[in-house]
Design an enzyme around this catalytic site. Sequence first.
Site, mmCIF file in Angstrom:
data_model
loop_
_atom_site.group_PDB
_atom_site.id
_atom_site.type_symbol
_atom_site.label_atom_id
_atom_site.label_comp_id
_atom_site.label_asym_id
_atom_site.label_seq_id
_atom_site.Cartn_x
_atom_site.Cartn_y
_atom_site.Cartn_z
ATOM 1 N N ASP A 1 118.149 -15.890 85.521
ATOM 2 C CA ASP A 1 118.100 -14.947 84.411
ATOM 3 C C ASP A 1 117.930 -15.762 83.132
ATOM 4 O O ASP A 1 118.129 -16.977 83.127
ATOM 5 C CB ASP A 1 119.361 -14.066 84.363
ATOM 6 N N GLU B 1 121.826 -9.041 81.485
ATOM 7 C CA GLU B 1 123.073 -8.536 80.897
ATOM 8 C C GLU B 1 123.032 -7.033 80.641
ATOM 9 O O GLU B 1 124.059 -6.381 80.648
ATOM 10 C CB GLU B 1 123.375 -9.264 79.574
HETATM 11 ZN ZN LIG Z 1 127.033 -12.045 81.939
HETATM 12 ZN ZN LIG Z 2 125.452 -13.902 83.855
#
Ligand SMILES: [Zn+2]
Ligand SMILES: [Zn+2]
Length: 440
Positions: A99, A168
Site C-alpha cells: 500500500d 487506509e
Molecule cells: Zn493503517
Molecule cells: Zn497499514
Amino acid sequence: MKKILSILAFFVPLINQAQTNPVQKKAADFTKENATFLNNCYKQLHENPELSTKEVITANYLKTTIASYGYEIIDSLGYESFGAVLKNGNGPVILYRTDMDGLPVKEETGLTFASKATGQKENETYPVMHACGHDIHMTTWLGLAKLMVQTKKDWNGTLIFLAQSAEETAQGAKKIVSSPAYKKIPKPNYQLAIHDHAELLVGEMGFCDEYEMAAVDMMNITIYGKGGHGAAPQRCIDPILLSAQYITEIQSIISRNLAPIDPGVITVGAINGGTIGNVIPNQVVLKLTIRTFSKEARDIIMKRLKEIGDNLAKAAGLPSNLMPKYDLLDMSIPSVYNNPDLGKLLKQSIQKHFGNTAAVKIKPMMIGEDFSVYGQQLDSIPSYILWAGTLTPDRKAATALKANKEIPALHTSTFAPDFEQCIPQNIIMMNVVLMDLFKK
Ligand SMILES: [Zn+2]
Ligand SMILES: [Zn+2]
C-alpha cells in the site's frame, strides 16, 4: 526480561544460519550492498507521505524505479494504483502487494527526516505522516523487486508487484478490481502482503490463519421522532429517548443473536441530534461501525439492526413513513481470510530458514484491511498477510525500562519502526518465502 534474553539468543544462530544457506546468503549480501539505497528510499518516502488516493509522487517514484528493473507496468488501476509484472518462464503466478498512503497525523517522532508534509482532504489541510508504516512496506516491496530480478536464474514463474492507493480509506483495492485494466493482470496462484507490527521483533513474522481481520461496514442511521416543547413530551415522540433505547438494545445482537464463537462488534461512534435542553428534536443521526468475520454474523447484524429499529419506532407510535433510515456507506470491505494451507507453506518456509521462533502466532483483530478485496473469498485465491516485526531487541529492552513501558502503536504520531534493521530482514524473509513458493 527472560523473553528478551531468549530472543537475543535466537538472533545469534539466525545470523549463522543465514551464512550457510545460499538463498539467504544471496539475499543478505543484496541487502548489505543496497543498504544505502534502501535507507535513502525509506527516508525519502517517510519524509514525503501523501494522503489516500493522492499518492502521486510516491506512485511515480515506485513506478519509475521498478520499471527500470525490467518490470512491465500495468497502469490505470484506479487512483494512483499500478501493477508491475515480471514474467520469468513457466511456474506459479504470485502477487505481492504494497500500500502507498499516509495518514492525516502530525508526526512527533523527532527524527531528522520526520514528515512536515500536508495534504488536502475535503477542502481541509491536514498534516500527513506514514504512521501505519506503509513506507516500510514500499521499501521492502521495491528492494524485493530488485532482488528477484537479480536472482532470476533461481526461480521460474510470474511475479506481480501491486502498488495500491488508499488502503487506509478502504477505497483502493475495490477500485483496482473494478478497473478494466485489472483484467490485464495474470490471475495469481497466491497473493501475499506484509503489514508491519509495532511490537514484533525484527526477524519475527506474525501468522494468523483463517480470519485475521474483520469485515468493515459503516452505517448512518436516522431515528425520526416528532419534535416539540421539552416540557410537553406527551405531545411529542422523542427521538433522543428512542435513540438511547436503540443504542442499548442493539448490543443484544452481539450478546444474544450471534453465536458466542462468531465475533462481531457494533460501535455507535457518534450521536447527532437536538440543539437545546428544552426542545425535543425531530430526528437523531447515529454513526456506526460494524465489524464481523463471517458472512453469517454480518447478515444477522444487518437484519437485526433494522428489525430492532423499526419495531422500537413502531412501539413509540411512529407511522410507517417515519421508520428509521439505514444508510450503509460505500466503504464496506470483506474480512481478511488467511488461507491456512498457504499459511502452512509460509510457516514451513520461515521456520526452516530462520528457526521455529521466527514464526509467531498472532491473534485475530477486528481492524480492517482491503487486501481482502482481491478475491480471497469469492474466487478463493489463496492469500495471506503476514505481520512483520519492526522492533529491535535493544529498543524493546530500553522501552521495558521506561516508566510507561509503551511502544508507540501503529497510527500514532510517535510510531518509528527500526527501519535499518527491519527492511533488510523483511526482504530476506520474503525472498525466501517467494523462492520456496515458486518451487511449488
Ligand atoms: Zn493503517
Ligand atoms: Zn497499514
